[in-house]
Design an enzyme around this catalytic site. Structure first.
Site, PDB file in Angstrom:
ATOM      1  N   LYS A 119     -61.649  -4.532  -9.797  1.00 20.77           N
ATOM      2  CA  LYS A 119     -63.116  -4.538  -9.890  1.00 20.77           C
ATOM      3  C   LYS A 119     -63.566  -3.717 -11.091  1.00 20.77           C
ATOM      4  O   LYS A 119     -64.469  -4.106 -11.826  1.00 20.77           O
ATOM      5  CB  LYS A 119     -63.735  -3.951  -8.620  1.00 20.77           C
ATOM      6  CG  LYS A 119     -63.534  -4.801  -7.388  1.00 20.77           C
ATOM      7  CD  LYS A 119     -64.279  -4.174  -6.205  1.00 20.77           C
ATOM      8  CE  LYS A 119     -63.859  -4.829  -4.910  1.00 20.77           C
ATOM      9  NZ  LYS A 119     -64.311  -4.087  -3.733  1.00 20.77           N
ATOM     10  N   GLU A 122     -53.017  -5.560   3.181  1.00 21.31           N
ATOM     11  CA  GLU A 122     -53.984  -4.553   2.749  1.00 21.31           C
ATOM     12  C   GLU A 122     -53.803  -3.247   3.525  1.00 21.31           C
ATOM     13  O   GLU A 122     -54.163  -2.181   3.057  1.00 21.31           O
ATOM     14  CB  GLU A 122     -55.406  -5.093   2.949  1.00 21.31           C
ATOM     15  CG  GLU A 122     -56.307  -4.850   1.763  1.00 21.31           C
ATOM     16  CD  GLU A 122     -57.665  -5.525   1.880  1.00 21.31           C
ATOM     17  OE1 GLU A 122     -58.117  -5.838   2.996  1.00 21.31           O
ATOM     18  OE2 GLU A 122     -58.277  -5.727   0.823  1.00 21.31           O
ATOM     19  N   HIS A 137     -39.106 -28.247   3.265  1.00 21.19           N
ATOM     20  CA  HIS A 137     -38.786 -29.169   2.176  1.00 21.19           C
ATOM     21  C   HIS A 137     -39.254 -28.614   0.835  1.00 21.19           C
ATOM     22  O   HIS A 137     -39.309 -29.346  -0.159  1.00 21.19           O
ATOM     23  CB  HIS A 137     -39.414 -30.535   2.466  1.00 21.19           C
ATOM     24  CG  HIS A 137     -38.865 -31.143   3.726  1.00 21.19           C
ATOM     25  ND1 HIS A 137     -37.872 -32.095   3.732  1.00 21.19           N
ATOM     26  CD2 HIS A 137     -39.127 -30.868   5.038  1.00 21.19           C
ATOM     27  CE1 HIS A 137     -37.566 -32.412   4.990  1.00 21.19           C
ATOM     28  NE2 HIS A 137     -38.310 -31.669   5.805  1.00 21.19           N
TER      29      HIS A 137
HETATM   30  O1  PA5 Z   1     -60.499  -5.366   4.872  1.00 20.16           O
HETATM   31  C1  PA5 Z   1     -61.331  -5.061   4.061  1.00 20.16           C
HETATM   32  O2  PA5 Z   1     -62.011  -4.023   4.178  1.00 20.16           O
HETATM   33  C2  PA5 Z   1     -61.640  -5.923   2.859  1.00 20.16           C
HETATM   34  O3  PA5 Z   1     -60.792  -7.006   2.761  1.00 20.16           O
HETATM   35  C3  PA5 Z   1     -63.063  -6.443   2.928  1.00 20.16           C
HETATM   36  O4  PA5 Z   1     -63.224  -7.175   4.103  1.00 20.16           O
HETATM   37  C4  PA5 Z   1     -63.416  -7.326   1.730  1.00 20.16           C
HETATM   38  O5  PA5 Z   1     -63.134  -6.657   0.546  1.00 20.16           O
HETATM   39  C5  PA5 Z   1     -64.878  -7.706   1.761  1.00 20.16           C
HETATM   40  O6  PA5 Z   1     -65.673  -6.565   1.756  1.00 20.16           O
HETATM   41  P1  PA5 Z   1     -67.199  -6.609   2.159  1.00 20.16           P
HETATM   42  O7  PA5 Z   1     -67.294  -7.050   3.562  1.00 20.16           O
HETATM   43  O8  PA5 Z   1     -67.660  -5.214   1.956  1.00 20.16           O
HETATM   44  O9  PA5 Z   1     -67.887  -7.585   1.234  1.00 20.16           O
END
Ligand code: PA5
Length: 437
Positions: free
Chosen positions: A413, A278, A299
């Site tokens: 989303k 990310e 394996h």
């Molecule tokens: O690293 C990040 O910002 C994302 O992976 C969030 O942790 C994830 O989308 C969850 O978001 P939130 O804590 O707002 O529900």
């Protein structure tokens, strides 16, 4: 301290080339410190370990103790950075058969990280005769997966345990002011913790997001934080790892495979994949973070790693000392011909599998980085966590991307809400309908 061995990268990228990135790594470190890098609103993780006070940890521990004494199970509702860090540490420190042998506290379960109807139905059925509590974790407070699980769990907890007990055993970890999770926590009077504005989800394991569930599971959050503090104070290896990854990327490697030789590390790799995926996968750039559990996956995926497309490199997390001692048994009949191993540690076999694999992969054209930790305990996990976080922040600057946003996550989303007819998404719904015909 954690050790980093990059000698088995040398046949592919020279040590001089990697050293050549040192000035850029130093620049990157300076701009993290000065807060001048892209995404500089999200640098709260950088000196987070050293800012954690014993009083703060005591408070977390007290809340954990309430949940531990009042619950047989605690469900952590959260997704992405709001669950993977806790899951990684808890799995790494737990008995591999805790579901069978039991633990000395409540079972810590995870929800809100998928929309599986069967998963949620089976979870709520399992909880139907349990004294359970909930830790609702969402920085934005609006994430659909988490909100869905929390709605179900809150209702069930209140019905099963009554509103007064529910108020004690539901805890919220969210933004200080914004979002539905905050509004709900304030309205219901839940104990709540704040996720600092300047710490993004995937960098939040050392905030209450990770610390509370880990403490509820019975593990030592003080040692976890101590490990991270020591790595924060002595962090040069993170820069070396960042430079090595970048040199390999520049040399045409596109995939980094994080390999472990301890099944308990599976979720550490899942946490790492989110942190790196990310953070760096932007602007059509970035290494693809993959993972394997070895020797298991030798394996299944071993063939691909040994002889598939040569765009990969491997980073091994090696645990130097296992917690237990087990000897390879002798067998009178020796049908499998393995008596030559009788009386030797199982870990010796594992270590030779690791070394043999490393050499084979290098021979097969796969550069190999090795990260060794002395043992799999809270302290060394704390070191590993901070090491990976800092290396990520440095590497993303070498790559030229903002490590701390995730604009691409919004695309699914938008489509999902349009398809589900969310109010306010009428234009998108029309567009998607026209597209699907
Ligand atoms: O690293 C990040 O910002 C994302 O992976 C969030 O942790 C994830 O989308 C969850 O978001 P939130 O804590 O707002 O529900």
């Amino acid at each position: 301290m954690l050790k980093l061995d990059i000698t088995k990268v040398a046949p592919f990228v020279s040590a001089e080339t990697i050293k050549g990135y040192a000035p850029r790594v130093a620049e990157a470190q300076k701009s993290l410190e000065a807060g001048t890098c892209p995404g500089n609103d999200f640098l709260g993780w950088l000196h987070l370990p050293s800012s954690i006070t014993p009083e703060f940890l005591d408070d977390i521990q007290q809340t954990a103790d309430i949940l531990r004494s009042e619950c047989d199970a605690v469900v952590v509702a959260g997704i992405g950075g709001s669950y993977l860090g806790a899951k990684a540490v808890i799995e790494a420190l737990s008995n591999s058969f805790q579901w069978l042998v039991g633990s000395n506290g409540p079972a810590v379960l995870f929800a809100g990280n998928n929309i599986g109807e069967d998963y949620l139905s089976e979870l709520t059925a399992y909880l139907s005769d349990k004294r359970f509590g909930v830790i609702n974790i969402s920085k934005s407070g609006t994430t659909t997966e988490t909100a869905l699980a929390f709605r179900l769990l809150k209702k069930q907890c209140e019905q099963q345990r009554g509103k007064d007990v529910a108020r004690r055993v539901i805890v919220a970890i969210t933004d200080a002011k914004r979002g539905a999770a905050r509004t709900c926590a304030d309205k219901e009077g839940y104990k709540s913790y704040i996720i600092p504005d300047n710490v993004g989800g995937r960098f939040s394991v050392l905030t209450p997001v990770g610390l509370l569930p880990i403490a509820v599971a019975g593990f030592d959050i003080r040692q976890l934080v101590k490990g991270a503090q020591d790595m924060e104070a002595n962090n040069a290896l993170a820069g070396e790892y960042a430079a090595t990854r970048y040199a390999l990327y520049a040399a045409g490697k596109k995939i980094e495979i994080l390999a472990n030789y301890q099944p308990k590390l599976h979720f550490v790799a899942e946490w790492w994949k989110q942190l790196y995926g990310e953070s760096e996968g932007k602007d059509q750039k970035g290494l693809f973070p993959a993972s394997v559990d070895l020797t298991t996956d030798l394996h299944s995926m071993g063939q691909w790693i040994q002889e598939g497309e040569r765009t990969i490199f491997e980073t091994v997390i090696s645990v130097e000392n296992p917690e237990h001692k087990l000897l390879f048994p002798s067998d009178e009949e020796n049908l499998d011909g393995l008596n030559f191993l009788a009386g030797r540690r199982v870990d010796e076999v594992n270590k030779m599998a690791e070394l043999g694999t490393q050499l084979a992969h290098v021979d097969g054209g796969v550069p190999n980085i090795r990260i060794a930790i002395e043992r799999l305990d809270a302290y060394h996990l704390g070191q590993l966590i901070y090491f990976f976080e800092l290396a990520c922040g440095l590497y993303c600057q070498l790559l030229g991307v903002n490590a701390f946003n995730q604009p691409g996550v919004e695309a699914y989303k938008k489509n999902m809400f349009a398809l589900l007819g969310k109010p306010g998404y009428e234009k998108e719904t029309e567009a998607i309908k026209a597209r699907l015909g």
